[in-house]
Write an enzyme that holds these catalytic residues in place. Structure first.
Site, PDB file in Angstrom:
ATOM      1  CE  LYS A  44       4.246   2.634   8.052  1.00 45.39           C
ATOM      2  NZ  LYS A  44       3.378   3.253   9.112  1.00 45.39           N
ATOM      3  N   GLY A  61       0.825  -1.203   0.000  1.00 45.54           N
ATOM      4  CA  GLY A  61       0.000   0.000   0.000  1.00 45.54           C
ATOM      5  C   GLY A  61       0.858   1.250   0.000  1.00 45.54           C
ATOM      6  CG  ASN A 115       5.232   4.388  -1.103  1.00 44.54           C
ATOM      7  OD1 ASN A 115       4.168   4.966  -0.935  1.00 44.54           O
ATOM      8  ND2 ASN A 115       6.128   4.786  -1.996  1.00 44.54           N
ATOM      9  CB  VAL A 116       3.444  -0.442   3.641  1.00 46.16           C
ATOM     10  CG1 VAL A 116       3.705  -1.670   4.512  1.00 46.16           C
ATOM     11  CG2 VAL A 116       3.230   0.780   4.522  1.00 46.16           C
ATOM     12  CG  ASP A 129      -4.729   9.038  12.123  1.00 45.75           C
ATOM     13  OD1 ASP A 129      -5.912   9.414  11.967  1.00 45.75           O
ATOM     14  OD2 ASP A 129      -4.015   8.644  11.186  1.00 45.75           O
ATOM     15  N   GLY A 182       0.947   5.472   1.209  1.00 43.70           N
ATOM     16  CA  GLY A 182       0.361   6.474   2.088  1.00 43.70           C
ATOM     17  C   GLY A 182       0.915   7.847   1.796  1.00 43.70           C
ATOM     18  N   GLY A 183       0.453   8.826   2.570  1.00 48.85           N
ATOM     19  CA  GLY A 183       0.897  10.195   2.344  1.00 48.85           C
ATOM     20  C   GLY A 183       2.333  10.419   2.741  1.00 48.85           C
ATOM     21  CG  MET A 184       5.544  10.079   6.289  1.00 51.22           C
ATOM     22  SD  MET A 184       5.476  10.186   8.095  1.00 51.22           S
ATOM     23  CE  MET A 184       5.114   8.487   8.523  1.00 51.22           C
TER      24      MET A 184
END
Length: 670
Positions: free
Chosen positions: A40, A18, A24-25, A134, A20-22
């Site tokens: 990550k 996946g 990638n995994v 969060d 993300g904004g910060m």
């Protein structure tokens, strides 16, 4: 990051999980420990941004502090070619958001079970003063066995740090955002509790309570609109369960649960028959000092009225003659005779009189309320007390015992208090009733299979559950610190507080230059052994040169080179040789060890460890280890001088089954 790329020569990338904004995994394989992990990786376009790097590092720091079965474990942190990365536990399954979509409606008991796991994990974070900030279903993973694990502490903040602020930016997902966060205030533990309440709402109804076209419109609903009733969606949901949603999502943080543990305790009893007919939760009336939130229509009307008033004032300043003229038309042109001030201003006089009376009344009311206000006191610490003792302690504070609940506990002895509600040091009114949770004793649990896992992580987890954990080293080709074997059979049912587990841990394949251990205390020797991954076999003896409790000889001697995982024998002094009148007496003690049938198909033998202490042996040192498949008699040769006594302990599959602390020649077997 392309498949088959090997990060730091160890983590081979398999595929993307996946973006993300910060970061990638990726799914990767640890080539050393032979296991799948999640990597990550900070996005390339952000690797030169110091704020993003700091946030990424904060996630690593926050996660390393938290060891919990329902928090995703952090294995490694590194950097390669300017790329920051974290190596984490790979959870095979899906996030809670997708799990709800695929399995909705969820059985109520399953909802409670999943929430209890989540609450337990958040309670651990809060105990370390870490606020997640969060919490949302997308950050909660559900594995193939249905267990929940929280991830993404990327914006978690310790309470001791300064608050992060961003203009026109709200951190966290708006659907699960607390009202105080929506207003731009600092997130607290109660903010996490609000988010947990929204997650519980979604698990019960299949959707979030507030929706809108923009993030701002949703945020406004969080602090303007009441949470919709889950019972309106499904009348079969008990009122007690809805009350957990209502209390955790109260607009004012003071109306929410004081702690996540309080929320968990309340949640666990919601399906109980004792709570049938419970009234709907209503937050306390906070009085006139409560901040009122004006609807947007009222705000617009107030702004328009203020603008009209400002326009009238501006017109009056620009044309003062019009105001004077209109005032003069209401008066007689003939001069009036002079009158006293009170007669000339009767309205003002009455206003002053009535105002003074009103002030006096207000002062009298304030004084009366202050005098009648109930006295406050602090709840004393009751953990570990019996109910009788707690009742006496509470009475001294003008408090009394309220509702009594019972629960299993591996940390608190039977019939002792696990916790109180409200908790210790919280302020309450005198004559308040304090609810108690009392221990029913330890609960049996199924012991896991920890082979190939990190000893440090497993030790921390098991000790928190009440187990006694020991280690012995063995030379191995696998990575140092990895568990090779365990003496408690996986799947066996044990009592944590009554179980000692010994793990055989890889010491690697290196050699150690053995230092001279003579003159050292037992504690210092064990610390040295752990640091260098060697085993110590303690024996006792008399020494005229070394005082009792310190070593006087060792085998091999200091300076020798030994392989990591090997055993060093150390002789500990008992002091000078006693007088000849106190000659040592030798005798044997025999104990029958019963065989216990195992439930696992792969293991049939019982692992038995024998420990005993006499003139030469120490109780903490293993004397004999054997595997038995039937009832077996164990013989221990004791040697005791004078009036000294010995002791022994026999452990079967990690559980102590026989123990005696004062052995004399009267215990000798015929």
């Amino acid at each position: 990051m392309t498949p088959n790329y090997t990060l730091s020569g160890r983590y081979r990338i398999i595929r993307s999980l996946g973006e993300g904004g910060m970061a990638n995994v990726y799914l990767a394989h640890d080539l050393i420990l032979d296991r799948d992990v999640a990597v990550k990786l900070l996005r390339l376009d952000l690797r030169d941004d110091p704020k993003t790097i700091k946030r990424f590092q904060r996630e690593a720091l926050a996660t390393t502090e938290l060891v919990h079965p329902h928090i995703v474990s952090l294995y490694d942190v590194g950097e390669e070619n300017g790329m920051q990365y974290l190596v984490m536990e790979y959870v095979k399954g899906m996030d809670l958001k997708n799990y709800i979509k695929e399995h909705f409606p969820l059985p109520l008991q399953q909802v409670i079970d999943i929430m209890e796991q989540i609450l337990s994990a958040v309670a651990t974070a809060h105990a370390h003063n870490i606020i997640h900030r969060d919490l949302k279903p997308q950050n909660i993973l559900i594995d193939e066995q249905g267990n929940a694990k929280i991830t993404d502490f990327g914006i978690a903040v310790a309470l001791s740090e300064h608050t992060m602020t961003q203009t026109n930016t709200i951190l966290g997902s708006v659907h699960y955002l607390s009202p105080e966060q929506a207003r731009g205030s600092m997130a607290t533990k109660q903010s996490d509790i609000y988010s947990l309440g929204i997650i519980l709402y979604e698990m019960l109804t299949g959707s979030v309570p507030f929706k809108g076209e923009t993030a701002v419109s949703i945020a406004l609903k969080h602090f303007q609109n009441e949470i919709p009733s889950v019972r309106d969606y499904d009348a079969k949901i008990p009122q007690a369960l809805e009350n957990v949603v209502l209390q955790s999502t109260a607009k004012d943080p003071r109306d929410r649960y004081a702690t996540v543990a309080d929320m968990a305790n309340d949640l666990l009893t919601t399906l109980s028959d004792t709570r049938v007919g419970e009234k709907r939760f209503e937050p306390d009336d906070l009085g006139n000092d409560e901040t009122k939130i004006m609807p947007s229509a009222d705000i617009a009307a107030a702004i328009a009225a203020n603008r009209r008033a400002d326009a009238a004032k501006s017109q009056a300043k620009a044309h003062p003659e019009k105001t004077t003229e209109s005032t003069d038309t209401a008066t007689d042109e003939a001069p009036l005779p002079k009158r006293s001030w009170s007669k000339r201003h009767p309205v003002r006089r009455r206003l002053i009189i009535f105002g003074s009376i009103a002030v006096l009344l207000i002062v009298a009311i304030v004084i009366g309320l202050e005098l009648s206000r109930p006295q406050m006191t602090k709840v004393p610490k009751l953990t570990g007390m019996t109910q009788t003792t707690a009742t006496k302690v509470l009475a001294k504070r003008h408090l009394s015992v309220g509702t009594i609940k019972h629960a299993k506990s591996n940390a608190v002895a039977k019939n002792q208090i696990i916790k109180s509600t409200p908790g210790s040091q919280q302020k309450v009114q005198e004559r308040s009733r304090i609810n108690l949770t009392i221990s029913n004793g330890a609960k049996q649990t199924s012991f896991g299979n920890y082979v190939n896992e990190s000893y440090g992580d497993v030790r921390a987890t098991l000790k928190a559950e009440g187990f006694k954990v020991k280690q012995r080293f063995s030379t191995s080709a696998v990575a140092a610190g990895q568990i090779i074997s365990q003496d408690v059979v996986a799947g066996s049912s044990v009592l944590p507080t009554n179980t000692t587990v010994t793990f055989t841990v890889s010491a690697g394949s290196r050699y150690v230059g053995l230092k001279d251990l003579t003159g050292e205390s037992r504690g210092d020797i064990l610390n040295y052994a752990t640091a260098n991954r060697i085993n110590i076999n303690f024996k006792q003896g008399y020494s005229d040169d070394q005082k009792a409790g310190y070593s006087y000889d060792q085998t091999p001697e200091g300076g020798a080179s030994v392989r990591a995982g090997s055993t060093v024998t150390v002789l500990m002094s008992k002091g000078s040789q006693p007088a000849s009148a106190n000659l040592a007496e030798s005798f044997n003690v025999k104990v029958k060890v019963p065989y216990k049938a195992l439930t696992t198909a792969t293991a049939t033998a019982n692992d038995v460890k024998v420990y005993y202490q006499d003139d030469e042996h120490l109780i903490g040192t293993l004397y004999r280890e054997m595997a038995i498949t039937q009832d077996t008699e164990v013989t221990m040769p004791f040697q005791l001088t004078g009036s000294q006594t010995g002791q022994y302990r026999i452990v079967r599959n990690g559980v102590t089954i026989a123990q005696k602390t004062k052995v004399t020649n009267k215990d000798a077997s015929n």
